[in-house]
Scaffold this active site. Sequence first.
Site, PDB file in Angstrom:
ATOM      1  N   LYS A  13       0.833  -1.214   0.000  1.00 21.82           N
ATOM      2  CA  LYS A  13       0.000   0.000   0.000  1.00 21.82           C
ATOM      3  C   LYS A  13       0.869   1.266   0.000  1.00 21.82           C
ATOM      4  O   LYS A  13       0.555   2.234  -0.692  1.00 21.82           O
ATOM      5  CB  LYS A  13      -0.913  -0.038   1.237  1.00 21.82           C
ATOM      6  CG  LYS A  13      -1.894   1.090   1.343  1.00 21.82           C
ATOM      7  CD  LYS A  13      -2.989   0.746   2.342  1.00 21.82           C
ATOM      8  CE  LYS A  13      -2.455   0.625   3.754  1.00 21.82           C
ATOM      9  NZ  LYS A  13      -2.539   1.853   4.529  1.00 21.82           N
ATOM     10  N   ARG A  88     -11.920   4.038   8.745  1.00 18.66           N
ATOM     11  CA  ARG A  88     -11.678   2.709   9.320  1.00 18.66           C
ATOM     12  C   ARG A  88     -12.967   2.103   9.884  1.00 18.66           C
ATOM     13  O   ARG A  88     -12.969   0.932  10.253  1.00 18.66           O
ATOM     14  CB  ARG A  88     -10.690   2.796  10.485  1.00 18.66           C
ATOM     15  CG  ARG A  88      -9.250   3.066  10.140  1.00 18.66           C
ATOM     16  CD  ARG A  88      -8.445   1.785   9.984  1.00 18.66           C
ATOM     17  NE  ARG A  88      -7.252   1.671  10.792  1.00 18.66           N
ATOM     18  CZ  ARG A  88      -6.093   2.281  10.591  1.00 18.66           C
ATOM     19  NH1 ARG A  88      -5.953   3.147   9.617  1.00 18.66           N
ATOM     20  NH2 ARG A  88      -5.057   2.037  11.362  1.00 18.66           N
ATOM     21  N   ARG A 127      10.980  -9.929   6.109  1.00 19.75           N
ATOM     22  CA  ARG A 127      11.426  -8.532   6.075  1.00 19.75           C
ATOM     23  C   ARG A 127      12.509  -8.288   7.119  1.00 19.75           C
ATOM     24  O   ARG A 127      12.425  -8.750   8.243  1.00 19.75           O
ATOM     25  CB  ARG A 127      10.204  -7.644   6.370  1.00 19.75           C
ATOM     26  CG  ARG A 127      10.397  -6.208   6.063  1.00 19.75           C
ATOM     27  CD  ARG A 127       9.101  -5.566   5.696  1.00 19.75           C
ATOM     28  NE  ARG A 127       8.213  -5.374   6.846  1.00 19.75           N
ATOM     29  CZ  ARG A 127       7.073  -4.714   6.760  1.00 19.75           C
ATOM     30  NH1 ARG A 127       6.658  -4.224   5.618  1.00 19.75           N
ATOM     31  NH2 ARG A 127       6.310  -4.569   7.821  1.00 19.75           N
ATOM     32  N   ARG A 160      11.787  -6.612  12.733  1.00 20.39           N
ATOM     33  CA  ARG A 160      10.957  -5.749  13.593  1.00 20.39           C
ATOM     34  C   ARG A 160      10.138  -6.603  14.546  1.00 20.39           C
ATOM     35  O   ARG A 160       9.676  -7.684  14.166  1.00 20.39           O
ATOM     36  CB  ARG A 160      10.009  -4.910  12.728  1.00 20.39           C
ATOM     37  CG  ARG A 160      10.390  -3.468  12.643  1.00 20.39           C
ATOM     38  CD  ARG A 160       9.507  -2.724  11.680  1.00 20.39           C
ATOM     39  NE  ARG A 160       8.078  -3.008  11.869  1.00 20.39           N
ATOM     40  CZ  ARG A 160       7.110  -2.427  11.163  1.00 20.39           C
ATOM     41  NH1 ARG A 160       7.404  -1.567  10.231  1.00 20.39           N
ATOM     42  NH2 ARG A 160       5.853  -2.720  11.380  1.00 20.39           N
ATOM     43  N   ARG A 171      -2.678  -8.561  13.728  1.00 14.97           N
ATOM     44  CA  ARG A 171      -2.890  -7.358  12.921  1.00 14.97           C
ATOM     45  C   ARG A 171      -3.847  -7.632  11.764  1.00 14.97           C
ATOM     46  O   ARG A 171      -4.680  -6.799  11.417  1.00 14.97           O
ATOM     47  CB  ARG A 171      -1.550  -6.843  12.372  1.00 14.97           C
ATOM     48  CG  ARG A 171      -0.745  -6.072  13.418  1.00 14.97           C
ATOM     49  CD  ARG A 171       0.736  -6.160  13.150  1.00 14.97           C
ATOM     50  NE  ARG A 171       1.195  -5.320  12.052  1.00 14.97           N
ATOM     51  CZ  ARG A 171       2.350  -5.518  11.413  1.00 14.97           C
ATOM     52  NH1 ARG A 171       3.128  -6.530  11.726  1.00 14.97           N
ATOM     53  NH2 ARG A 171       2.710  -4.702  10.449  1.00 14.97           N
TER      54      ARG A 171
HETATM   55  P1  AMP Z   1      -1.830   3.316  10.814  1.00 12.86           P
HETATM   56  O1  AMP Z   1      -0.487   3.920  10.647  1.00 12.86           O
HETATM   57  O2  AMP Z   1      -2.816   3.726   9.757  1.00 12.86           O
HETATM   58  O3  AMP Z   1      -1.801   1.829  11.001  1.00 12.86           O
HETATM   59  O4  AMP Z   1      -2.419   3.922  12.189  1.00 12.86           O
HETATM   60  C1  AMP Z   1      -1.759   3.764  13.419  1.00 12.86           C
HETATM   61  C2  AMP Z   1      -2.761   3.855  14.572  1.00 12.86           C
HETATM   62  O5  AMP Z   1      -3.433   5.120  14.551  1.00 12.86           O
HETATM   63  C3  AMP Z   1      -3.884   2.828  14.518  1.00 12.86           C
HETATM   64  O6  AMP Z   1      -3.510   1.621  15.134  1.00 12.86           O
HETATM   65  C4  AMP Z   1      -4.982   3.534  15.289  1.00 12.86           C
HETATM   66  O7  AMP Z   1      -4.756   3.487  16.685  1.00 12.86           O
HETATM   67  C5  AMP Z   1      -4.813   4.978  14.860  1.00 12.86           C
HETATM   68  N1  AMP Z   1      -5.612   5.318  13.643  1.00 12.86           N
HETATM   69  C6  AMP Z   1      -5.134   5.677  12.423  1.00 12.86           C
HETATM   70  N2  AMP Z   1      -6.131   5.961  11.574  1.00 12.86           N
HETATM   71  C7  AMP Z   1      -7.283   5.784  12.282  1.00 12.86           C
HETATM   72  C8  AMP Z   1      -8.662   5.902  11.951  1.00 12.86           C
HETATM   73  N3  AMP Z   1      -9.066   6.286  10.719  1.00 12.86           N
HETATM   74  N4  AMP Z   1      -9.566   5.627  12.925  1.00 12.86           N
HETATM   75  C9  AMP Z   1      -9.183   5.271  14.162  1.00 12.86           C
HETATM   76  N5  AMP Z   1      -7.903   5.115  14.546  1.00 12.86           N
HETATM   77  C10 AMP Z   1      -6.945   5.374  13.604  1.00 12.86           C
END
Ligand code: AMP
Length: 217
Positions: A13, A88, A127, A160, A171
């Site tokens: 992505k 989300r 990775r 990691r 995840r």
């Molecule tokens: P990401 O880098 O997109 O995986 O986001 C890291 C963390 O930020 C996630 O595990 C959530 O805790 C929070 N987060 C990011 N985007 C959202 C969203 N649209 N809604 C709720 N929590 C979010």
Amino acid sequence: MNILIIGAPGTGKGTMSEKLIEKYGIVHVSTGDMLRESVKNGTEVGKKAHGYMERGELVPDEVIHDIILERFAQKDMENGILMDGYPRTLAQAEDLDTILASLGKKVDCVLNLELDEQVLIGRITGRRTCPNCKAIYHIQNMPPKVEGICDICGSQLVTRKDDTVESLRVRLDAYHESTKDVIGYYEKQGIVKNINADQSVEKVFEDITEALGECND
Ligand code: AMP
């Protein structure tokens, strides 16, 4: 063109987002990046979001609503938006439609990057990253010249903490749980394009470009 990109960890992505931004001159709106920045800067939003993020839980929809409103108030979106990691939840998707409608915009296309779970596990567990310069390698697909050593800075490469099968399972489950409603919502609008991510970078991007053309028709 306003695009949403959806894909589990390991589907590529990030790479596709970079290519889309470059080709179409659209702005990248990643709620994850915005939240991390807020936490780093110790803002009100950052204080509210911090605990949820540490536990790997979703930040409440109201907090996301506020940061999105603030972001969309910036006038840099004439060419379009690439939304990444947002929406989300179903509530966020409905909220996004309302916000975009108030700006005379809409979501035009939803790119859903799909990859077989076994392939994904292979990609993630193979990775290796450099703790010093952050370069990323893969033991089969992109090995360093000397095993275990970073080509760029010579540091010892590491796996990691969350790049293990167990952690990936958690995840992935969380990913499927949180995206299924969102994908269903946009499927009803007929704008979801499933993209086979188990191909070369060039071919995946070619399929994406074609899908965007169909969305624009
Ligand atoms: P990401 O880098 O997109 O995986 O986001 C890291 C963390 O930020 C996630 O595990 C959530 O805790 C929070 N987060 C990011 N985007 C959202 C969203 N649209 N809604 C709720 N929590 C979010």
